[in-house]
Design a protein around this motif. Structure first.
Motif, PDB file in Angstrom:
ATOM      1  N   THR A   1      42.656  39.123  27.188  1.00 46.50           N
ATOM      2  CA  THR A   1      44.062  39.474  27.417  1.00 46.50           C
ATOM      3  C   THR A   1      44.818  39.489  26.100  1.00 46.50           C
ATOM      4  OG1 THR A   1      44.093  38.547  29.643  1.00 46.50           O
ATOM      5  CG2 THR A   1      46.208  38.727  28.529  1.00 46.50           C
ATOM      6  N   ALA A   2      45.573  40.541  25.870  1.00 45.29           N
ATOM      7  CA  ALA A   2      46.428  40.611  24.681  1.00 45.29           C
ATOM      8  C   ALA A   2      47.454  39.489  24.754  1.00 45.29           C
ATOM      9  CB  ALA A   2      47.119  41.970  24.629  1.00 45.29           C
ATOM     10  N   ARG A   3      47.734  38.910  23.624  1.00 54.44           N
ATOM     11  CA  ARG A   3      48.721  37.826  23.544  1.00 54.44           C
ATOM     12  C   ARG A   3      49.876  38.292  22.658  1.00 54.44           C
ATOM     13  NH1 ARG A   3      45.811  32.405  24.557  1.00 54.44           N
ATOM     14  NH2 ARG A   3      43.968  33.137  25.618  1.00 54.44           N
ATOM     15  N   PRO A   4      50.777  39.016  23.256  1.00 48.82           N
ATOM     16  CA  PRO A   4      51.851  39.604  22.445  1.00 48.82           C
ATOM     17  C   PRO A   4      52.757  38.539  21.817  1.00 48.82           C
ATOM     18  CG  PRO A   4      52.316  39.868  24.783  1.00 48.82           C
ATOM     19  CD  PRO A   4      50.940  39.282  24.675  1.00 48.82           C
ATOM     20  N   ASP A   5      53.072  38.759  20.536  1.00 54.38           N
ATOM     21  CA  ASP A   5      54.025  37.868  19.864  1.00 54.38           C
ATOM     22  C   ASP A   5      55.436  38.158  20.364  1.00 54.38           C
ATOM     23  OD1 ASP A   5      52.121  36.572  18.315  1.00 54.38           O
ATOM     24  OD2 ASP A   5      52.230  38.099  16.746  1.00 54.38           O
ATOM     25  N   VAL A   6      55.668  39.408  20.726  1.00 53.41           N
ATOM     26  CA  VAL A   6      56.976  39.822  21.224  1.00 53.41           C
ATOM     27  C   VAL A   6      56.768  40.412  22.611  1.00 53.41           C
ATOM     28  CG1 VAL A   6      58.939  41.349  20.849  1.00 53.41           C
ATOM     29  CG2 VAL A   6      57.764  40.333  18.887  1.00 53.41           C
ATOM     30  N   TRP A   7      57.585  40.019  23.548  1.00 47.83           N
ATOM     31  CA  TRP A   7      57.523  40.532  24.914  1.00 47.83           C
ATOM     32  C   TRP A   7      58.923  40.485  25.474  1.00 47.83           C
ATOM     33  CZ3 TRP A   7      58.042  35.618  24.025  1.00 47.83           C
ATOM     34  CH2 TRP A   7      58.630  34.801  24.995  1.00 47.83           C
ATOM     35  N   THR A   8      59.137  41.174  26.564  1.00 47.94           N
ATOM     36  CA  THR A   8      60.441  41.165  27.225  1.00 47.94           C
ATOM     37  C   THR A   8      60.229  40.835  28.689  1.00 47.94           C
ATOM     38  OG1 THR A   8      61.248  42.879  25.733  1.00 47.94           O
ATOM     39  CG2 THR A   8      62.492  42.518  27.751  1.00 47.94           C
ATOM     40  N   ASP A   9      60.887  39.782  29.150  1.00 48.33           N
ATOM     41  CA  ASP A   9      60.844  39.414  30.559  1.00 48.33           C
ATOM     42  C   ASP A   9      61.642  40.454  31.329  1.00 48.33           C
ATOM     43  OD1 ASP A   9      61.074  38.292  33.088  1.00 48.33           O
ATOM     44  OD2 ASP A   9      62.134  36.504  32.429  1.00 48.33           O
ATOM     45  N   SER A  10      61.003  41.107  32.302  1.00 50.59           N
ATOM     46  CA  SER A  10      61.689  42.153  33.063  1.00 50.59           C
ATOM     47  C   SER A  10      62.894  41.631  33.828  1.00 50.59           C
ATOM     48  CB  SER A  10      60.708  42.836  34.026  1.00 50.59           C
ATOM     49  OG  SER A  10      60.183  41.889  34.939  1.00 50.59           O
TER      50      SER A  10
ATOM     51  N   HIS B   1      52.981  37.194  34.278  1.00 45.59           N
ATOM     52  CA  HIS B   1      52.925  38.411  33.465  1.00 45.59           C
ATOM     53  C   HIS B   1      54.322  38.857  33.068  1.00 45.59           C
ATOM     54  CE1 HIS B   1      52.206  42.612  32.323  1.00 45.59           C
ATOM     55  NE2 HIS B   1      51.078  42.109  31.859  1.00 45.59           N
ATOM     56  N   GLU B   2      55.272  38.813  34.012  1.00 40.91           N
ATOM     57  CA  GLU B   2      56.655  39.195  33.696  1.00 40.91           C
ATOM     58  C   GLU B   2      57.238  38.299  32.615  1.00 40.91           C
ATOM     59  OE1 GLU B   2      58.868  38.940  37.345  1.00 40.91           O
ATOM     60  OE2 GLU B   2      57.975  40.752  38.187  1.00 40.91           O
ATOM     61  N   GLU B   3      56.980  36.989  32.726  1.00 38.02           N
ATOM     62  CA  GLU B   3      57.630  36.023  31.846  1.00 38.02           C
ATOM     63  C   GLU B   3      56.950  35.844  30.499  1.00 38.02           C
ATOM     64  OE1 GLU B   3      58.159  32.358  33.952  1.00 38.02           O
ATOM     65  OE2 GLU B   3      59.656  33.220  35.295  1.00 38.02           O
ATOM     66  N   THR B   4      55.655  36.162  30.410  1.00 34.49           N
ATOM     67  CA  THR B   4      54.933  35.875  29.166  1.00 34.49           C
ATOM     68  C   THR B   4      54.120  37.046  28.637  1.00 34.49           C
ATOM     69  OG1 THR B   4      52.913  35.100  30.253  1.00 34.49           O
ATOM     70  CG2 THR B   4      54.670  33.467  29.895  1.00 34.49           C
ATOM     71  N   GLY B   5      53.914  38.080  29.447  1.00 30.85           N
ATOM     72  CA  GLY B   5      53.067  39.185  29.047  1.00 30.85           C
ATOM     73  C   GLY B   5      51.583  38.883  29.189  1.00 30.85           C
ATOM     74  N   LEU B   6      51.233  37.732  29.759  1.00 36.98           N
ATOM     75  CA  LEU B   6      49.842  37.303  29.877  1.00 36.98           C
ATOM     76  C   LEU B   6      49.278  37.605  31.261  1.00 36.98           C
ATOM     77  CD1 LEU B   6      50.218  33.835  28.139  1.00 36.98           C
ATOM     78  CD2 LEU B   6      49.299  35.935  27.131  1.00 36.98           C
ATOM     79  N   THR B   7      47.984  37.888  31.311  1.00 41.44           N
ATOM     80  CA  THR B   7      47.283  38.090  32.575  1.00 41.44           C
ATOM     81  C   THR B   7      46.463  36.838  32.838  1.00 41.44           C
ATOM     82  OG1 THR B   7      47.175  40.464  32.157  1.00 41.44           O
ATOM     83  CG2 THR B   7      45.672  39.581  33.828  1.00 41.44           C
TER      84      THR B   7
END
Length: 164
Positions: free
Chosen positions: A110-119, A70-76
């Motif tokens: 699960t939402a598949r964000p095109d843009v995400w930020t790795d915490s 989840h941190e690295e991709t925004g995916l569950t």
């Protein structure tokens, strides 16, 4: 007779080797493509790997993996069975890592964000690669493609050098 250290001894006790780092990684294959992320956030290398990372004490391997993905991709994800144990060693830095790979799926809806930020600010790129594209991409471990796109049973990839 009681042992006593020498008064002017300059000898140090032998250094204990560093323990291997334990990490977990997700093999997520959808529509004939595997999800891969960059291994370094700098231009150090173009090396790609399956999403995941180091485990935290007190949390199960699957819980660690779900958090890391989840941190690295925004995916569950749903974490399935282990399918690969890999270990590698970087002799110059004495870095030794043991990785347990699990077959995983993305939770439906699960939402598949095109843009995400790795915490942790490590992952800056994620790519879905076919088996042929993976073979043309610098990645570790070497056996990843065979396990992701073929082998059903558990696999062990013996100690390999970390090539970047």
């Amino acid at each position: 007779m009681e042992w006593k250290p020498a008064v002017n001894s300059c000898e140090s006790p032998p250094m204990r080797p560093k323990s291997p780092r334990l990490a977990v990684r997700a093999i997520i294959v959808e529509d004939g493509r595997i999800l891969m992320v960059n291994a370094w956030h700098t231009a150090k290398s173009a090396l790609m790997c399956a999403p995941g990372g180091g485990v935290e004490v007190g949390s199960s391997l699957p819980d660690n993996l779900a958090r890391e993905v989840h941190e690295e991709t925004g995916l569950t994800i749903t974490v399935g069975a282990p399918c690969l144990v890999n270990e590698y060693h970087d002799a110059p830095s004495q870095f030794h890592q043991v990785e347990v790979f699990f077959r995983c799926t993305i939770v439906p809806g699960t939402a598949r964000p095109d843009v995400w930020t790795d915490s942790e600010a490590v992952v800056t790129e994620r790519r879905w690669l076919t088996h042929a594209e993976l073979a043309e991409t610098l990645h570790k471990p070497d056996s990843l493609g065979a396990v992701a796109f073929g082998a059903d049973g558990p696999s062990y990839d013996p100690l390999e050098p970390l090539a970047t």
